[in-house]
Design an enzyme around this catalytic site. Structure first.
Site, PDB file in Angstrom:
ATOM      1  N   ILE A  25      12.139  18.589  10.151  1.00  0.00           N
ATOM      2  CA  ILE A  25      13.084  18.690  11.375  1.00  0.00           C
ATOM      3  C   ILE A  25      12.744  18.520  12.869  1.00  0.00           C
ATOM      4  CG2 ILE A  25      15.250  20.149  12.180  1.00  0.00           C
ATOM      5  CD1 ILE A  25      15.729  21.205   9.313  1.00  0.00           C
ATOM      6  N   GLY A  29       7.726  25.744  19.843  1.00  0.00           N
ATOM      7  CA  GLY A  29       6.632  26.581  20.382  1.00  0.00           C
ATOM      8  C   GLY A  29       6.061  27.423  19.431  1.00  0.00           C
ATOM      9  N   MET A  30       6.880  27.766  18.269  1.00  0.00           N
ATOM     10  CA  MET A  30       6.532  28.666  17.208  1.00  0.00           C
ATOM     11  C   MET A  30       6.033  27.868  15.913  1.00  0.00           C
ATOM     12  SD  MET A  30       6.836  31.675  16.171  1.00  0.00           S
ATOM     13  CE  MET A  30       7.404  32.927  14.858  1.00  0.00           C
ATOM     14  N   VAL A  33       9.745  23.295  11.770  1.00  0.00           N
ATOM     15  CA  VAL A  33      10.951  23.460  10.821  1.00  0.00           C
ATOM     16  C   VAL A  33      11.283  22.445  10.194  1.00  0.00           C
ATOM     17  CG1 VAL A  33      13.420  23.936  10.987  1.00  0.00           C
ATOM     18  CG2 VAL A  33      11.989  24.804  12.986  1.00  0.00           C
ATOM     19  N   LYS A  48      10.619  27.631   8.583  1.00  0.00           N
ATOM     20  CA  LYS A  48       9.864  27.719   9.836  1.00  0.00           C
ATOM     21  C   LYS A  48       8.486  28.167   9.813  1.00  0.00           C
ATOM     22  CE  LYS A  48      10.952  28.979  14.669  1.00  0.00           C
ATOM     23  NZ  LYS A  48      11.980  29.654  15.525  1.00  0.00           N
ATOM     24  N   ASP A 147      13.925  34.169  24.467  1.00  0.00           N
ATOM     25  CA  ASP A 147      13.669  32.593  24.493  1.00  0.00           C
ATOM     26  C   ASP A 147      15.123  32.078  24.239  1.00  0.00           C
ATOM     27  OD1 ASP A 147      11.902  30.479  24.924  1.00  0.00           O
ATOM     28  OD2 ASP A 147      12.030  30.233  22.759  1.00  0.00           O
TER      29      ASP A 147
END
Length: 163
Positions: A25, A29-30, A33, A48, A147
């Protein structure tokens, strides 16, 4: 290619003997997805991934797990539900950590704004009200978002076709 440049998972891949990856998807930053099918519950979920730097640091990993536990306590129609935390070991012994969460169908506020331009006050007010109610619910559970930005606000139509 380094793992942080290549996608962590591929369509069709089976993770943890339970999740079949459907499609990539987005990357943020993490981590990344993906849409996946939970074969145990026969539903689609979002996966995620967690960046290697977070998973490698014991302090960061502990904080992340605490945040996941807090996020699981937030239940509100305008908050994406967090389900669980998993670790997948591939055929090379590499471990990839990921969170399962509600799969939202729609688009981000950022994408909408790039396409449509600025919102009128009349258009923005319902969104602002929904976001503030969601944040208030999160704050009552001890979660501070940290965030909030248009890229993290997802526009999803409800049953009546309203956003």
């Amino acid at each position: 290619m380094a793992r942080d440049q290549a996608q962590a998972f591929t369509a069709g891949q089976l993770l943890c003997g339970r999740f079949r990856v459907l499609r990539f998807i987005a990357r943020g930053g993490m981590g990344e997805v993906y849409a996946a099918r939970d074969l145990e519950l026969d539903v689609e979920v979002a996966l995620k991934t967690i960046r290697d730097e977070v998973a490698a640091s014991q302090d960061a990993w502990r904080r992340f797990k605490r945040e996941v536990n807090l996020a699981r306590q937030v239940t509100h129609p305008n908050v994406c539900r967090i389900f669980d935390l998993f670790s997948h070991r591939d055929e090379h012994g590499e471990v990839q950590h990921f969170v399962t969460m509600e799969l939202l169908e729609g688009e981000t506020l950022a994408r909408y704004l790039r396409r449509e331009g600025r919102l009128t006050t009349r258009e923005a007010l319902p969104l602002v009200e929904q976001v503030t109610r969601a944040l208030a619910t999160a704050h009552r559970a001890g979660v501070v978002h940290r965030d909030l930005k248009p890229e993290n606000v997802f526009l999803v139509e409800d049953a009546s076709g309203q956003r």
